[in-house]
Design an enzyme around this catalytic site. Structure first.
Site, PDB file in Angstrom:
ATOM      1  N   GLY A 175       5.722 111.998  -2.792  1.00 47.77           N
ATOM      2  CA  GLY A 175       6.324 110.913  -1.445  1.00 47.77           C
ATOM      3  C   GLY A 175       7.291 112.435  -1.193  1.00 47.77           C
ATOM      4  N   ASP A 176       8.788 111.937  -0.239  1.00 48.14           N
ATOM      5  CA  ASP A 176       9.454 112.941   0.205  1.00 48.14           C
ATOM      6  C   ASP A 176       8.867 114.454   0.962  1.00 48.14           C
ATOM      7  OD1 ASP A 176      11.454 110.904  -0.702  1.00 48.14           O
ATOM      8  OD2 ASP A 176      11.627 112.540  -2.215  1.00 48.14           O
ATOM      9  N   GLY A 228       7.418 110.876   7.779  1.00 50.45           N
ATOM     10  CA  GLY A 228       8.341 110.686   8.786  1.00 50.45           C
ATOM     11  C   GLY A 228       8.559 111.320   9.926  1.00 50.45           C
ATOM     12  N   LYS A 229       8.546 112.661   9.601  1.00 48.18           N
ATOM     13  CA  LYS A 229       8.492 113.375  10.610  1.00 48.18           C
ATOM     14  C   LYS A 229       6.712 113.785  11.408  1.00 48.18           C
ATOM     15  CE  LYS A 229       7.655 118.110  12.265  1.00 48.18           C
ATOM     16  NZ  LYS A 229       7.901 119.428  12.638  1.00 48.18           N
ATOM     17  N   ASN A 283      12.476 100.794  -0.659  1.00 50.46           N
ATOM     18  CA  ASN A 283      13.402 101.379  -1.681  1.00 50.46           C
ATOM     19  C   ASN A 283      13.239 103.602  -1.468  1.00 50.46           C
ATOM     20  OD1 ASN A 283      10.154 100.693  -1.213  1.00 50.46           O
ATOM     21  ND2 ASN A 283       9.478 101.303  -4.156  1.00 50.46           N
ATOM     22  N   HIS A 319      12.647 107.683   5.506  1.00 47.20           N
ATOM     23  CA  HIS A 319      12.054 108.807   5.827  1.00 47.20           C
ATOM     24  C   HIS A 319      13.012 109.070   6.627  1.00 47.20           C
ATOM     25  CE1 HIS A 319       7.211 107.604   5.360  1.00 47.20           C
ATOM     26  NE2 HIS A 319       7.498 106.634   6.252  1.00 47.20           N
ATOM     27  N   THR A 358       4.933 103.468  -8.092  1.00 50.76           N
ATOM     28  CA  THR A 358       5.691 102.409  -7.482  1.00 50.76           C
ATOM     29  C   THR A 358       4.691 100.747  -7.469  1.00 50.76           C
ATOM     30  OG1 THR A 358       6.479 101.559  -5.670  1.00 50.76           O
ATOM     31  CG2 THR A 358       4.130 103.005  -5.319  1.00 50.76           C
ATOM     32  N   GLY A 382       9.629 123.446  10.324  1.00 51.53           N
ATOM     33  CA  GLY A 382      11.376 122.994  11.137  1.00 51.53           C
ATOM     34  C   GLY A 382      11.315 121.096  11.592  1.00 51.53           C
TER      35      GLY A 382
END
Ligand code: GDP
Length: 432
Positions: A11-12, A16-17, A37, A40, A237, A415
Protein backbone atom coordinates in the site's frame (compact mmCIF):
# COMPACT_ATOMS: atom_id res chain seq x y z
CA UNK A 1 -14.35 -0.08 -20.67
CA UNK A 2 -13.08 -0.75 -17.16
CA UNK A 3 -9.61 0.07 -15.81
CA UNK A 4 -8.33 -0.77 -12.34
CA UNK A 5 -5.70 1.02 -10.27
CA UNK A 6 -4.17 -1.25 -7.66
CA UNK A 7 -1.00 -1.57 -5.57
CA UNK A 8 1.81 -4.11 -6.04
CA UNK A 9 3.17 -3.97 -2.52
CA UNK A 10 2.12 -3.00 1.02
CA UNK A 11 0.00 0.00 0.00
CA UNK A 12 0.91 3.71 -0.06
CA UNK A 13 2.39 3.29 -3.53
CA UNK A 14 0.75 6.49 -4.77
CA UNK A 15 -2.48 4.98 -6.13
CA UNK A 16 -4.46 8.08 -5.14
CA UNK A 17 -2.48 10.28 -7.47
CA UNK A 18 -2.68 7.81 -10.38
CA UNK A 19 -6.43 7.34 -9.87
CA UNK A 20 -6.95 11.08 -9.67
CA UNK A 21 -5.01 11.42 -12.93
CA UNK A 22 -6.84 8.61 -14.76
CA UNK A 23 -10.18 9.84 -13.39
CA UNK A 24 -9.91 12.73 -15.82
CA UNK A 25 -11.15 10.35 -18.50
CA UNK A 26 -13.49 8.31 -16.31
CA UNK A 27 -17.25 8.65 -16.02
CA UNK A 28 -17.39 6.51 -12.91
CA UNK A 29 -14.82 5.81 -10.16
CA UNK A 30 -15.51 2.95 -7.76
CA UNK A 31 -14.09 1.84 -4.42
CA UNK A 32 -14.57 -1.92 -4.25
CA UNK A 33 -12.93 -3.09 -1.01
CA UNK A 34 -11.50 -1.94 2.32
CA UNK A 35 -12.75 0.85 4.48
CA UNK A 36 -11.64 4.01 6.19
CA UNK A 37 -8.56 2.26 7.57
CA UNK A 38 -6.17 3.40 4.87
CA UNK A 39 -6.02 6.60 2.92
CA UNK A 40 -5.00 8.22 -0.30
CA UNK A 41 -3.23 11.52 -0.48
CA UNK A 42 -4.15 13.68 -3.42
CA UNK A 43 -2.72 17.01 -4.45
CA UNK A 44 -4.72 18.99 -7.01
CA UNK A 45 -5.88 22.51 -7.77
CA UNK A 46 -8.13 22.58 -4.69
CA UNK A 47 -5.24 21.71 -2.34
CA UNK A 48 -3.98 18.62 -0.57
CA UNK A 49 -6.51 16.04 0.63
CA UNK A 50 -6.41 12.76 2.52
CA UNK A 51 -9.31 10.55 1.40
CA UNK A 52 -10.26 7.43 3.32
CA UNK A 53 -13.61 6.30 1.98
CA UNK A 54 -14.40 8.48 -1.01
CA UNK A 55 -13.08 7.43 -4.41
CA UNK A 56 -10.43 9.72 -5.88
CA UNK A 57 -12.82 10.85 -8.63
CA UNK A 58 -14.66 13.24 -6.29
CA UNK A 59 -12.66 16.22 -7.48
CA UNK A 60 -14.05 16.16 -11.00
CA UNK A 61 -17.48 17.46 -11.98
CA UNK A 62 -17.96 14.85 -14.66
CA UNK A 63 -17.44 11.72 -12.55
CA UNK A 64 -19.82 9.69 -10.43
CA UNK A 65 -18.13 8.29 -7.34
CA UNK A 66 -19.34 4.92 -6.17
CA UNK A 67 -18.90 3.02 -2.92
CA UNK A 68 -19.29 -0.59 -3.96
CA UNK A 69 -20.78 -3.52 -2.07
CA UNK A 70 -17.28 -4.80 -1.18
CA UNK A 71 -16.45 -1.76 0.95
CA UNK A 72 -16.65 -1.57 4.74
CA UNK A 73 -18.89 1.48 4.92
CA UNK A 74 -18.50 3.75 7.92
CA UNK A 75 -21.44 6.12 7.44
CA UNK A 76 -20.46 8.98 9.82
CA UNK A 77 -16.91 8.98 8.44
CA UNK A 78 -18.24 9.14 4.88
CA UNK A 79 -20.44 12.12 5.85
CA UNK A 80 -17.51 13.91 7.49
CA UNK A 81 -15.36 13.28 4.46
CA UNK A 82 -17.94 14.71 2.07
CA UNK A 83 -18.18 17.78 4.29
CA UNK A 84 -14.40 18.14 4.55
CA UNK A 85 -14.07 18.50 0.80
CA UNK A 86 -17.13 20.66 0.15
CA UNK A 87 -15.99 22.95 3.01
CA UNK A 88 -12.86 23.56 0.95
CA UNK A 89 -14.76 24.64 -2.16
CA UNK A 90 -14.76 21.36 -4.06
CA UNK A 91 -18.14 21.21 -5.89
CA UNK A 92 -20.63 18.76 -4.30
CA UNK A 93 -19.70 15.42 -5.88
CA UNK A 94 -22.15 12.89 -7.27
CA UNK A 95 -21.91 9.91 -4.92
CA UNK A 96 -23.71 6.57 -5.01
CA UNK A 97 -23.53 3.91 -2.30
CA UNK A 98 -24.41 0.31 -3.02
CA UNK A 99 -27.55 -0.94 -1.30
CA UNK A 100 -25.57 -4.15 -0.71
CA UNK A 101 -22.61 -2.47 1.01
CA UNK A 102 -22.36 -3.45 4.65
CA UNK A 103 -22.06 -1.04 7.53
CA UNK A 104 -19.21 -0.65 9.99
CA UNK A 105 -21.05 -0.64 13.31
CA UNK A 106 -19.88 1.31 16.37
CA UNK A 107 -19.19 -2.01 18.11
CA UNK A 108 -16.86 -3.11 15.28
CA UNK A 109 -14.59 -0.18 16.08
CA UNK A 110 -14.75 -1.02 19.80
CA UNK A 111 -14.04 -4.73 19.24
CA UNK A 112 -11.02 -3.77 17.17
CA UNK A 113 -9.66 -1.66 20.04
CA UNK A 114 -10.50 -4.23 22.71
CA UNK A 115 -8.84 -7.03 20.77
CA UNK A 116 -5.64 -5.02 20.22
CA UNK A 117 -5.60 -4.24 23.96
CA UNK A 118 -6.11 -7.90 24.80
CA UNK A 119 -3.31 -9.02 22.47
CA UNK A 120 -0.93 -6.39 23.81
CA UNK A 121 2.50 -6.76 22.18
CA UNK A 122 1.22 -9.57 19.92
CA UNK A 123 -1.27 -7.34 18.14
CA UNK A 124 -1.63 -7.16 14.35
CA UNK A 125 -0.98 -3.43 14.27
CA UNK A 126 -4.60 -2.73 13.34
CA UNK A 127 -5.63 0.85 12.59
CA UNK A 128 -8.56 0.16 14.96
CA UNK A 129 -11.17 1.25 12.43
CA UNK A 130 -13.23 -1.89 12.95
CA UNK A 131 -12.30 -3.46 9.63
CA UNK A 132 -11.38 -6.98 10.82
CA UNK A 133 -14.45 -7.34 13.11
CA UNK A 134 -16.57 -5.93 10.27
CA UNK A 135 -15.43 -8.50 7.70
CA UNK A 136 -15.61 -11.31 10.30
CA UNK A 137 -19.27 -10.48 10.85
CA UNK A 138 -19.92 -10.14 7.13
CA UNK A 139 -18.75 -13.70 6.53
CA UNK A 140 -20.35 -14.95 9.76
CA UNK A 141 -23.55 -13.57 8.18
CA UNK A 142 -24.43 -11.18 10.98
CA UNK A 143 -23.46 -7.99 9.13
CA UNK A 144 -25.91 -5.20 8.27
CA UNK A 145 -26.47 -4.30 4.62
CA UNK A 146 -27.40 -0.71 3.77
CA UNK A 147 -30.72 -1.98 2.37
CA UNK A 148 -31.62 -3.41 5.77
CA UNK A 149 -31.66 0.06 7.32
CA UNK A 150 -34.90 0.62 5.43
CA UNK A 151 -36.75 -2.39 6.86
CA UNK A 152 -37.67 -1.42 10.42
CA UNK A 153 -39.02 -4.77 11.52
CA UNK A 154 -36.02 -6.70 10.27
CA UNK A 155 -33.63 -4.15 11.72
CA UNK A 156 -35.11 -4.27 15.22
CA UNK A 157 -35.11 -8.05 15.36
CA UNK A 158 -31.54 -8.26 14.05
CA UNK A 159 -30.17 -5.61 16.42
CA UNK A 160 -31.52 -7.58 19.38
CA UNK A 161 -30.20 -10.89 18.06
CA UNK A 162 -26.72 -9.55 17.31
CA UNK A 163 -26.49 -7.61 20.61
CA UNK A 164 -27.25 -10.77 22.54
CA UNK A 165 -24.33 -12.57 20.94
CA UNK A 166 -21.89 -9.64 21.10
CA UNK A 167 -22.72 -8.96 24.73
CA UNK A 168 -21.49 -12.39 25.79
CA UNK A 169 -18.07 -11.56 24.37
CA UNK A 170 -18.10 -8.00 25.70
CA UNK A 171 -18.88 -9.19 29.19
CA UNK A 172 -16.79 -12.35 29.46
CA UNK A 173 -13.81 -11.79 27.16
CA UNK A 174 -13.26 -8.05 27.25
CA UNK A 175 -15.05 -7.01 30.50
CA UNK A 176 -16.52 -3.98 28.78
CA UNK A 177 -19.98 -2.33 28.77
CA UNK A 178 -22.75 -4.20 26.96
CA UNK A 179 -24.55 -3.03 23.80
CA UNK A 180 -27.98 -1.54 24.57
CA UNK A 181 -30.20 -2.58 21.63
CA UNK A 182 -32.48 0.48 21.80
CA UNK A 183 -29.46 2.82 21.62
CA UNK A 184 -27.96 0.90 18.73
CA UNK A 185 -31.29 1.07 16.90
CA UNK A 186 -31.35 4.85 17.36
CA UNK A 187 -27.84 5.09 15.90
CA UNK A 188 -28.90 3.02 12.91
CA UNK A 189 -31.88 5.32 12.33
CA UNK A 190 -29.42 8.22 12.18
CA UNK A 191 -27.26 6.26 9.73
CA UNK A 192 -30.34 5.53 7.60
CA UNK A 193 -31.21 9.21 7.33
CA UNK A 194 -27.62 10.16 6.49
CA UNK A 195 -27.12 7.57 3.76
CA UNK A 196 -30.60 7.71 2.18
CA UNK A 197 -29.80 10.25 -0.57
CA UNK A 198 -26.94 8.11 -1.89
CA UNK A 199 -28.34 4.58 -1.94
CA UNK A 200 -28.38 2.84 -5.31
CA UNK A 201 -28.59 -0.60 -6.92
CA UNK A 202 -25.00 -0.25 -8.08
CA UNK A 203 -24.64 -3.43 -10.15
CA UNK A 204 -27.74 -2.52 -12.19
CA UNK A 205 -26.39 1.03 -12.57
CA UNK A 206 -23.04 -0.31 -13.79
CA UNK A 207 -24.64 -2.76 -16.17
CA UNK A 208 -26.42 0.09 -17.85
CA UNK A 209 -23.34 2.33 -17.80
CA UNK A 210 -21.16 -0.34 -19.42
CA UNK A 211 -23.77 -0.99 -22.11
CA UNK A 212 -23.74 2.75 -22.82
CA UNK A 213 -19.94 2.64 -23.26
CA UNK A 214 -19.01 4.57 -20.13
CA UNK A 215 -15.47 4.58 -18.76
CA UNK A 216 -15.18 3.04 -15.34
CA UNK A 217 -12.22 3.14 -12.98
CA UNK A 218 -11.83 0.71 -10.10
CA UNK A 219 -9.79 2.11 -7.25
CA UNK A 220 -7.97 -0.38 -5.02
CA UNK A 221 -6.77 0.21 -1.50
CA UNK A 222 -3.49 -1.18 -0.09
CA UNK A 223 -1.62 -3.67 -2.30
CA UNK A 224 -1.06 -7.32 -3.22
CA UNK A 225 1.01 -8.11 -0.13
CA UNK A 226 -1.93 -7.14 2.10
CA UNK A 227 -4.35 -9.46 0.32
CA UNK A 228 -5.83 -12.02 2.74
CA UNK A 229 -5.13 -14.93 0.35
CA UNK A 230 -2.02 -13.92 -1.55
CA UNK A 231 -0.37 -11.53 0.90
CA UNK A 232 1.74 -11.93 4.03
CA UNK A 233 -1.02 -13.62 6.03
CA UNK A 234 -1.89 -12.97 8.88
CA UNK A 235 -0.38 -9.47 8.63
CA UNK A 236 -2.86 -8.61 5.90
CA UNK A 237 -6.05 -6.65 5.55
CA UNK A 238 -9.46 -8.30 5.70
CA UNK A 239 -10.69 -7.84 2.12
CA UNK A 240 -9.06 -8.71 -1.17
CA UNK A 241 -6.79 -6.02 -2.58
CA UNK A 242 -6.58 -7.63 -6.03
CA UNK A 243 -7.98 -6.18 -9.24
CA UNK A 244 -9.95 -9.39 -9.80
CA UNK A 245 -11.95 -8.63 -6.68
CA UNK A 246 -12.97 -5.36 -8.30
CA UNK A 247 -15.54 -7.31 -10.29
CA UNK A 248 -17.10 -8.71 -7.12
CA UNK A 249 -16.75 -5.68 -4.88
CA UNK A 250 -18.38 -3.45 -7.51
CA UNK A 251 -20.81 -5.97 -9.01
CA UNK A 252 -19.73 -6.43 -12.63
CA UNK A 253 -18.46 -9.26 -14.87
CA UNK A 254 -14.70 -9.97 -14.49
CA UNK A 255 -14.12 -9.83 -18.25
CA UNK A 256 -15.03 -6.15 -18.29
CA UNK A 257 -11.71 -5.24 -16.60
CA UNK A 258 -9.44 -4.53 -19.57
CA UNK A 259 -6.52 -2.56 -18.17
CA UNK A 260 -4.85 -3.08 -14.82
CA UNK A 261 -2.55 -0.29 -13.67
CA UNK A 262 -0.38 -1.60 -10.90
CA UNK A 263 1.33 1.09 -8.88
CA UNK A 264 4.88 0.49 -7.60
CA UNK A 265 6.90 3.00 -5.65
CA UNK A 266 10.57 3.53 -6.64
CA UNK A 267 11.53 2.41 -3.11
CA UNK A 268 9.55 0.47 -0.50
CA UNK A 269 7.52 1.42 2.53
CA UNK A 270 5.14 -0.46 4.76
CA UNK A 271 2.87 0.31 7.66
CA UNK A 272 2.07 -2.19 10.35
CA UNK A 273 3.84 -5.38 11.31
CA UNK A 274 4.91 -8.27 9.05
CA UNK A 275 7.84 -9.39 6.95
CA UNK A 276 9.56 -6.67 4.94
CA UNK A 277 12.70 -8.19 3.50
CA UNK A 278 14.32 -5.09 1.96
CA UNK A 279 13.71 -2.96 5.06
CA UNK A 280 16.36 -0.45 6.13
CA UNK A 281 16.91 1.15 9.53
CA UNK A 282 18.65 4.00 11.32
CA UNK A 283 19.79 7.18 9.60
CA UNK A 284 19.49 5.68 6.12
CA UNK A 285 15.80 4.93 6.74
CA UNK A 286 15.16 8.25 8.51
CA UNK A 287 16.49 10.23 5.58
CA UNK A 288 14.41 8.31 3.01
CA UNK A 289 11.32 8.64 5.24
CA UNK A 290 11.82 12.37 5.61
CA UNK A 291 12.37 12.93 1.90
CA UNK A 292 9.77 10.38 0.73
CA UNK A 293 6.32 10.91 -0.79
CA UNK A 294 5.08 14.46 -0.56
CA UNK A 295 6.23 15.71 2.84
CA UNK A 296 7.51 12.45 4.31
CA UNK A 297 6.37 8.85 4.61
CA UNK A 298 3.77 8.98 7.36
CA UNK A 299 0.37 7.22 7.24
CA UNK A 300 -2.39 9.29 5.59
CA UNK A 301 -4.95 7.99 8.11
CA UNK A 302 -2.88 7.21 11.16
CA UNK A 303 0.11 9.59 10.91
CA UNK A 304 2.30 6.61 11.85
CA UNK A 305 5.87 6.71 10.49
CA UNK A 306 6.15 4.14 7.72
CA UNK A 307 8.81 1.44 7.70
CA UNK A 308 11.23 2.09 4.85
CA UNK A 309 13.21 -0.11 2.46
CA UNK A 310 14.84 -0.31 -0.94
CA UNK A 311 12.87 -1.39 -4.01
CA UNK A 312 12.02 -5.08 -3.78
CA UNK A 313 11.95 -6.79 -7.19
CA UNK A 314 10.89 -10.15 -5.74
CA UNK A 315 7.85 -8.74 -3.94
CA UNK A 316 6.97 -6.39 -6.81
CA UNK A 317 7.19 -9.06 -9.53
CA UNK A 318 4.85 -11.21 -7.45
CA UNK A 319 2.66 -8.21 -6.66
CA UNK A 320 2.31 -7.36 -10.36
CA UNK A 321 1.63 -10.99 -11.34
CA UNK A 322 -1.22 -11.47 -8.88
CA UNK A 323 -2.82 -8.22 -9.98
CA UNK A 324 -2.76 -9.22 -13.67
CA UNK A 325 -0.82 -6.08 -14.53
CA UNK A 326 -1.08 -4.55 -17.99
CA UNK A 327 0.81 -1.37 -17.02
CA UNK A 328 3.14 -0.56 -14.15
CA UNK A 329 3.02 3.00 -12.78
CA UNK A 330 6.39 3.69 -11.22
CA UNK A 331 6.00 6.49 -8.67
CA UNK A 332 8.04 8.86 -6.47
CA UNK A 333 11.13 8.40 -8.60
CA UNK A 334 12.06 12.05 -7.93
CA UNK A 335 12.63 11.27 -4.25
CA UNK A 336 15.71 9.14 -4.98
CA UNK A 337 17.61 12.04 -6.58
CA UNK A 338 19.74 12.60 -3.44
CA UNK A 339 21.48 9.20 -3.45
CA UNK A 340 24.99 8.42 -4.77
CA UNK A 341 24.10 4.76 -5.12
CA UNK A 342 20.78 2.94 -4.88
CA UNK A 343 20.53 -0.64 -3.67
CA UNK A 344 17.75 -2.74 -5.25
CA UNK A 345 16.65 -6.06 -3.76
CA UNK A 346 16.89 -8.61 -6.60
CA UNK A 347 16.59 -11.87 -4.69
CA UNK A 348 15.83 -13.50 -1.35
CA UNK A 349 18.28 -15.84 0.29
CA UNK A 350 16.40 -18.53 2.19
CA UNK A 351 18.33 -21.35 3.90
CA UNK A 352 21.39 -20.64 1.75
CA UNK A 353 19.52 -20.55 -1.57
CA UNK A 354 18.68 -17.47 -3.60
CA UNK A 355 15.22 -17.22 -5.11
CA UNK A 356 13.30 -14.59 -7.07
CA UNK A 357 9.93 -16.18 -6.25
CA UNK A 358 8.03 -14.60 -3.37
CA UNK A 359 7.56 -17.31 -0.71
CA UNK A 360 4.79 -18.17 1.75
CA UNK A 361 4.83 -16.32 5.08
CA UNK A 362 6.46 -19.16 7.03
CA UNK A 363 9.52 -18.96 4.77
CA UNK A 364 9.44 -15.21 4.33
CA UNK A 365 10.59 -14.70 7.92
CA UNK A 366 13.87 -16.42 7.04
CA UNK A 367 14.51 -14.48 3.83
CA UNK A 368 17.53 -12.19 3.65
CA UNK A 369 17.73 -9.59 0.90
CA UNK A 370 20.22 -9.89 -1.95
CA UNK A 371 21.02 -6.41 -3.22
CA UNK A 372 22.33 -5.12 -6.52
CA UNK A 373 23.58 -1.55 -6.28
CA UNK A 374 22.93 0.88 -9.11
CA UNK A 375 24.47 4.34 -9.55
CA UNK A 376 22.33 7.33 -8.54
CA UNK A 377 21.65 10.37 -10.77
CA UNK A 378 22.06 13.12 -8.19
CA UNK A 379 19.69 15.63 -9.79
CA UNK A 380 16.18 16.87 -9.33
CA UNK A 381 14.04 15.26 -12.04
CA UNK A 382 10.78 17.03 -11.19
CA UNK A 383 9.31 18.94 -14.10
CA UNK A 384 10.68 16.57 -16.77
CA UNK A 385 7.89 15.34 -19.07
CA UNK A 386 9.84 13.39 -21.63
CA UNK A 387 11.38 10.03 -20.74
CA UNK A 388 14.47 10.61 -22.89
CA UNK A 389 15.25 13.75 -20.91
CA UNK A 390 15.70 11.84 -17.66
CA UNK A 391 19.37 11.40 -16.64
CA UNK A 392 20.88 8.22 -18.04
CA UNK A 393 21.32 6.59 -14.61
CA UNK A 394 17.72 7.32 -13.80
CA UNK A 395 16.54 5.60 -16.99
CA UNK A 396 18.91 2.76 -16.22
CA UNK A 397 17.23 2.38 -12.80
CA UNK A 398 13.76 2.24 -14.38
CA UNK A 399 14.83 -0.21 -17.08
CA UNK A 400 16.74 -2.46 -14.67
CA UNK A 401 13.65 -2.75 -12.46
CA UNK A 402 11.38 -3.35 -15.45
CA UNK A 403 13.65 -6.17 -16.56
CA UNK A 404 13.63 -7.72 -13.08
CA UNK A 405 9.88 -7.57 -12.53
CA UNK A 406 8.96 -8.46 -16.11
CA UNK A 407 5.99 -6.09 -16.45
CA UNK A 408 5.96 -2.92 -18.58
CA UNK A 409 6.59 0.38 -16.83
CA UNK A 410 4.55 2.70 -19.05
CA UNK A 411 4.09 5.53 -16.61
CA UNK A 412 6.70 7.22 -14.42
CA UNK A 413 5.59 9.67 -11.74
CA UNK A 414 8.12 12.31 -10.78
CA UNK A 415 6.19 14.54 -8.39
CA UNK A 416 2.97 14.57 -6.36
CA UNK A 417 0.89 16.75 -8.70
CA UNK A 418 -1.49 15.49 -11.39
CA UNK A 419 0.78 16.58 -14.21
CA UNK A 420 4.03 15.24 -12.77
CA UNK A 421 4.00 12.26 -15.06
CA UNK A 422 6.06 10.79 -17.89
CA UNK A 423 4.52 8.35 -20.34
CA UNK A 424 6.92 5.75 -21.60
CA UNK A 425 6.93 3.21 -24.42
CA UNK A 426 7.92 -0.20 -23.13
CA UNK A 427 9.11 -3.09 -25.26
CA UNK A 428 7.31 -5.38 -22.79
CA UNK A 429 3.92 -3.79 -23.49
CA UNK A 430 1.60 -6.25 -25.14
CA UNK A 431 3.76 -9.26 -24.33
CA UNK A 432 1.54 -10.48 -21.48
P1 GDP B 1 -1.82 5.53 -1.90
O1 GDP B 1 -2.47 5.09 -0.66
O2 GDP B 1 -1.32 4.40 -2.73
O3 GDP B 1 -2.60 6.52 -2.68
O4 GDP B 1 -0.51 6.27 -1.46
P2 GDP B 1 -0.30 7.58 -0.59
O5 GDP B 1 -1.50 8.36 -0.35
O6 GDP B 1 0.51 7.19 0.59
O7 GDP B 1 0.61 8.39 -1.60
C1 GDP B 1 1.93 8.47 -1.46
C2 GDP B 1 2.40 9.88 -1.24
O8 GDP B 1 3.27 10.19 -2.28
C3 GDP B 1 1.36 10.98 -1.26
O9 GDP B 1 1.75 11.96 -0.34
C4 GDP B 1 1.42 11.51 -2.70
O10 GDP B 1 1.06 12.88 -2.81
C5 GDP B 1 2.85 11.35 -2.99
N1 GDP B 1 3.21 11.08 -4.36
C6 GDP B 1 2.57 10.32 -5.30
N2 GDP B 1 3.30 10.24 -6.41
C7 GDP B 1 4.44 10.95 -6.17
C8 GDP B 1 5.61 11.21 -6.93
O11 GDP B 1 5.79 10.76 -8.05
N3 GDP B 1 6.58 11.96 -6.32
C9 GDP B 1 6.47 12.45 -5.07
N4 GDP B 1 7.45 13.17 -4.56
N5 GDP B 1 5.37 12.22 -4.31
C10 GDP B 1 4.39 11.47 -4.87
Amino acid sequence: MVKAVVGANWGDEGKGKITDMLAREADIVIRFQGGANAGHTIVNNYGKFALHTLPSGVFYNHTTSIIGNGVALNIPILMEEIKSITDRNVPVPKILVSDRAQIVMPYHVLFDQYEEERLGGKSFGSTKSGIAPFYSDKYAKIGFQVSELFDEELLKEKVERVAEQKNVILEHLYHKPAIVPAELLDTLHEYRDMIKPYVCDVSAYLDEALRAGKNVLLEGQLGTLKDPDHGIYPMVTSSSTLAAYGAIGAGMPPYEIKEIYTVCKAYSSSVGAGAFVSEIFGDEADELRRRGGDGGEYGATTGRPRRMGWFDCVASKYGCRLQGTTDVCFTVLDVLGYLDEIPVCTGYEIDGEVTTQFPVTAKLGKAKPVFTTLPGWKTDIRGIRNYEELPENCRRYVEFIEEQIGYPITLVSNGPARDDVIYRKSRLKGTK
